[in-house]
Design a protein around this motif. Structure first.
Motif, PDB file in Angstrom:
ATOM      1  N   ARG A 180       1.926  11.462  -9.287  1.00  0.00           N
ATOM      2  CA  ARG A 180       3.657  11.614  -8.928  1.00  0.00           C
ATOM      3  C   ARG A 180       4.288  10.669  -9.477  1.00  0.00           C
ATOM      4  NH1 ARG A 180       1.007  12.472  -2.828  1.00  0.00           N
ATOM      5  NH2 ARG A 180      -0.500  13.772  -3.450  1.00  0.00           N
ATOM      6  N   LEU A 181       5.666  11.060 -10.042  1.00  0.00           N
ATOM      7  CA  LEU A 181       6.764  10.466 -10.072  1.00  0.00           C
ATOM      8  C   LEU A 181       7.185   9.377  -8.265  1.00  0.00           C
ATOM      9  CD1 LEU A 181       8.426   9.490 -12.509  1.00  0.00           C
ATOM     10  CD2 LEU A 181       9.923  11.400 -11.463  1.00  0.00           C
ATOM     11  N   GLY A 182       7.160   7.785  -9.065  1.00  0.00           N
ATOM     12  CA  GLY A 182       7.875   7.703  -8.681  1.00  0.00           C
ATOM     13  C   GLY A 182       7.342   6.055  -7.833  1.00  0.00           C
ATOM     14  N   GLU A 183       8.048   5.446  -7.743  1.00  0.00           N
ATOM     15  CA  GLU A 183       8.342   3.635  -7.320  1.00  0.00           C
ATOM     16  C   GLU A 183       7.370   3.099  -6.523  1.00  0.00           C
ATOM     17  OE1 GLU A 183      12.513   2.012  -6.895  1.00  0.00           O
ATOM     18  OE2 GLU A 183      13.144   3.238  -7.835  1.00  0.00           O
ATOM     19  N   ILE A 184       6.627   2.073  -6.919  1.00  0.00           N
ATOM     20  CA  ILE A 184       5.455   1.423  -5.831  1.00  0.00           C
ATOM     21  C   ILE A 184       5.193   1.073  -4.496  1.00  0.00           C
ATOM     22  CG2 ILE A 184       3.703   1.642  -8.098  1.00  0.00           C
ATOM     23  CD1 ILE A 184       4.330  -1.824  -8.136  1.00  0.00           C
ATOM     24  N   GLU A 185       6.669   0.775  -4.468  1.00  0.00           N
ATOM     25  CA  GLU A 185       7.544  -0.058  -3.293  1.00  0.00           C
ATOM     26  C   GLU A 185       8.119   1.516  -2.511  1.00  0.00           C
ATOM     27  OE1 GLU A 185       8.558  -2.353  -7.296  1.00  0.00           O
ATOM     28  OE2 GLU A 185       8.890   0.000  -6.791  1.00  0.00           O
ATOM     29  N   HIS A 186       8.263   2.514  -3.054  1.00  0.00           N
ATOM     30  CA  HIS A 186       8.525   3.726  -2.177  1.00  0.00           C
ATOM     31  C   HIS A 186       7.091   4.580  -2.555  1.00  0.00           C
ATOM     32  CE1 HIS A 186      12.343   1.785  -0.787  1.00  0.00           C
ATOM     33  NE2 HIS A 186      12.142   1.512  -2.527  1.00  0.00           N
ATOM     34  N   LEU A 187       6.679   5.062  -1.811  1.00  0.00           N
ATOM     35  CA  LEU A 187       4.948   5.079  -2.466  1.00  0.00           C
ATOM     36  C   LEU A 187       5.128   6.907  -1.966  1.00  0.00           C
ATOM     37  CD1 LEU A 187       1.883   3.103  -2.295  1.00  0.00           C
ATOM     38  CD2 LEU A 187       2.721   3.920  -4.286  1.00  0.00           C
ATOM     39  N   SER A 238      -4.921  -0.878  -9.283  1.00  0.00           N
ATOM     40  CA  SER A 238      -4.071  -1.338  -9.519  1.00  0.00           C
ATOM     41  C   SER A 238      -5.063  -1.595 -10.611  1.00  0.00           C
ATOM     42  CB  SER A 238      -2.498  -1.362  -8.966  1.00  0.00           C
ATOM     43  OG  SER A 238      -1.759  -2.003  -9.516  1.00  0.00           O
ATOM     44  N   ASN A 239      -3.968  -2.106 -11.931  1.00  0.00           N
ATOM     45  CA  ASN A 239      -4.578  -2.835 -13.360  1.00  0.00           C
ATOM     46  C   ASN A 239      -2.689  -3.647 -13.858  1.00  0.00           C
ATOM     47  OD1 ASN A 239      -5.198  -3.992 -15.468  1.00  0.00           O
ATOM     48  ND2 ASN A 239      -6.691  -2.008 -16.284  1.00  0.00           N
ATOM     49  N   CYS A 240      -3.195  -4.834 -13.154  1.00  0.00           N
ATOM     50  CA  CYS A 240      -2.014  -5.264 -14.113  1.00  0.00           C
ATOM     51  C   CYS A 240      -0.629  -4.408 -13.936  1.00  0.00           C
ATOM     52  CB  CYS A 240      -1.782  -5.692 -15.643  1.00  0.00           C
ATOM     53  SG  CYS A 240      -1.881  -7.244 -16.707  1.00  0.00           S
ATOM     54  N   VAL A 241       0.214  -4.400 -12.990  1.00  0.00           N
ATOM     55  CA  VAL A 241       1.444  -3.878 -12.356  1.00  0.00           C
ATOM     56  C   VAL A 241       2.332  -4.359 -11.382  1.00  0.00           C
ATOM     57  CG1 VAL A 241       1.982  -1.657 -11.639  1.00  0.00           C
ATOM     58  CG2 VAL A 241       0.654  -1.949 -13.351  1.00  0.00           C
ATOM     59  N   VAL A 242       1.565  -4.501 -10.428  1.00  0.00           N
ATOM     60  CA  VAL A 242       2.129  -5.049  -8.902  1.00  0.00           C
ATOM     61  C   VAL A 242       3.365  -6.480  -9.529  1.00  0.00           C
ATOM     62  CG1 VAL A 242       1.669  -6.718  -7.036  1.00  0.00           C
ATOM     63  CG2 VAL A 242       0.650  -4.514  -7.173  1.00  0.00           C
ATOM     64  N   ASN A 243       2.958  -7.315 -10.834  1.00  0.00           N
ATOM     65  CA  ASN A 243       3.481  -8.207 -10.847  1.00  0.00           C
ATOM     66  C   ASN A 243       4.672  -7.827 -11.592  1.00  0.00           C
ATOM     67  OD1 ASN A 243       3.198  -8.275 -14.187  1.00  0.00           O
ATOM     68  ND2 ASN A 243       1.683  -7.610 -13.574  1.00  0.00           N
ATOM     69  N   LEU A 244       4.375  -6.586 -12.031  1.00  0.00           N
ATOM     70  CA  LEU A 244       6.413  -5.595 -12.237  1.00  0.00           C
ATOM     71  C   LEU A 244       6.929  -5.585 -11.709  1.00  0.00           C
ATOM     72  CD1 LEU A 244       4.439  -3.641 -15.602  1.00  0.00           C
ATOM     73  CD2 LEU A 244       5.593  -5.772 -15.933  1.00  0.00           C
ATOM     74  N   SER A 245       7.164  -5.772 -10.125  1.00  0.00           N
ATOM     75  CA  SER A 245       7.465  -5.064  -9.163  1.00  0.00           C
ATOM     76  C   SER A 245       8.556  -6.170  -9.131  1.00  0.00           C
ATOM     77  CB  SER A 245       6.496  -4.695  -7.731  1.00  0.00           C
ATOM     78  OG  SER A 245       7.522  -4.597  -7.187  1.00  0.00           O
ATOM     79  N   PRO A 246       9.695  -5.796  -8.590  1.00  0.00           N
ATOM     80  CA  PRO A 246      10.952  -6.835  -8.151  1.00  0.00           C
ATOM     81  C   PRO A 246      10.744  -7.066  -6.668  1.00  0.00           C
ATOM     82  CG  PRO A 246      11.954  -4.445  -8.468  1.00  0.00           C
ATOM     83  CD  PRO A 246      10.172  -4.626  -8.671  1.00  0.00           C
ATOM     84  N   ASP A 247       9.818  -5.712  -5.745  1.00  0.00           N
ATOM     85  CA  ASP A 247       9.128  -6.406  -4.598  1.00  0.00           C
ATOM     86  C   ASP A 247       8.065  -6.245  -4.092  1.00  0.00           C
ATOM     87  OD1 ASP A 247       9.518  -6.831  -1.603  1.00  0.00           O
ATOM     88  OD2 ASP A 247      11.221  -4.968  -1.191  1.00  0.00           O
ATOM     89  N   LYS A 248       7.552  -7.351  -4.397  1.00  0.00           N
ATOM     90  CA  LYS A 248       5.907  -7.373  -3.875  1.00  0.00           C
ATOM     91  C   LYS A 248       5.381  -7.436  -2.292  1.00  0.00           C
ATOM     92  CE  LYS A 248       5.663  -9.597  -8.245  1.00  0.00           C
ATOM     93  NZ  LYS A 248       7.266 -10.235  -8.294  1.00  0.00           N
TER      94      LYS A 248
END
Length: 276
Positions: A147-154, A166-176
């Protein structure tokens, strides 16, 4: 810097644009994908052949059976660990992968949960979602959807997931903090988070912090151990555990030709549980 971002005042939209553009390029660059660019954004084309990606995966904790279980094209060598190895997945479970990329971890999770289980991968990059869906057809599986979507708005309903990986992705988020709040919302009572990510062990040099390529390459956006623990606690999780993988220094050193990033980062296993 409670979310672990660098000192530059990038907007959330700007950070997402930087990340989206990098991973769109990776998804479309070649049939094998490409793990191009460390903190300096250099093109490491020689490292993008399948054999090199497989070797990188073994360094991150995947075994030969994992590498061989998924058709070519899904493993882009972009992670920093093996979340499926720590997730203790069981047949029939529903798994959610945050930032699923080309789908490698989703396909491994599908093998673990079996035909009665279900795996949902979420990624904000349309090119990655398209590539993952192609890989799903290549791997001949109906147990995985992307599914297409942001991990801040699943794009996932409340209380429908047994395990979030998750694999080395949360660090990329501007709002963890919002990422963990969303994971909590999506999980069933008693559900678990089992992710691999980089954690900041010391402040990054200013030239790394201010480099957009370093953000997109999982270098400058990592949070500290204390910040991650605090965010998981605020989100409502219990049994929080963050364990560094000291052996990750061997591959983190390869992320940048100019400096040893293992002086600032360590790959870690992050686990937590939603109360029953």
């Amino acid at each position: 810097m409670s979310d672990g971002e660098g000192a530059t005042a990038r907007s959330a939209d700007e950070q997402r644009r930087i990340v989206r553009e990098r991973y769109a390029a990776i998804a479309t660059e070649s049939s094998d994908g490409c793990c191009d660019g460390g903190a300096d954004g250099a093109d490491d084309a020689d490292q993008c052949c399948s054999s090199s990606v497989d070797e990188q995966s073994r360094e991150m904790g995947y075994d030969d059976a994992d590498v061989d279980a998924v058709a070519d094209g899904a493993n882009l060598g972009l992670g920093c660990g093996n979340p499926t190895a720590i997730a203790a997945l069981e047949p029939g479970q529903t798994v959610l992968d945050l930032g699923s990329g080309a789908g490698f971890d989703c396909f491994l999770a599908a093998n673990a949960v079996g035909p009665t289980g279900h795996v949902v991968g979420v990624d904000m990059t349309p090119e990655m979602v398209e590539k993952a869906r192609e890989n799903a057809r290549r791997n001949d599986t109906d147990a995985v959807e992307f599914r297409l979507g942001e991990i801040e708005h699943l794009p996932v309903a409340d209380g429908t997931v047994d395990v979030v990986i998750s694999n080395c992705v949360v660090n990329l988020s501007p709002d963890k903090q919002q990422v963990f709040a969303e994971a909590f919302r999506a999980l069933k009572p008693g559900g678990r988070v089992a992710i691999s990510d980089v954690v900041q062990t010391a402040p990054s040099p200013e030239d790394v912090t201010e480099n957009p390529a370093a953000l997109a390459a999982c270098v400058s956006g990592a949070a500290t151990f204390a910040d991650l623990e605090a965010m998981l606690d605020r989100a409502g999780f219990e049994a929080v555990s963050i364990e560094p993988k000291d052996e990750s220094a061997s591959f983190i050193r390869e992320w940048d030709d100019e400096r040893d990033l293992s002086e600032y980062l360590v790959s870690s296993v992050v686990e937590a549980r939603k109360p029953r």
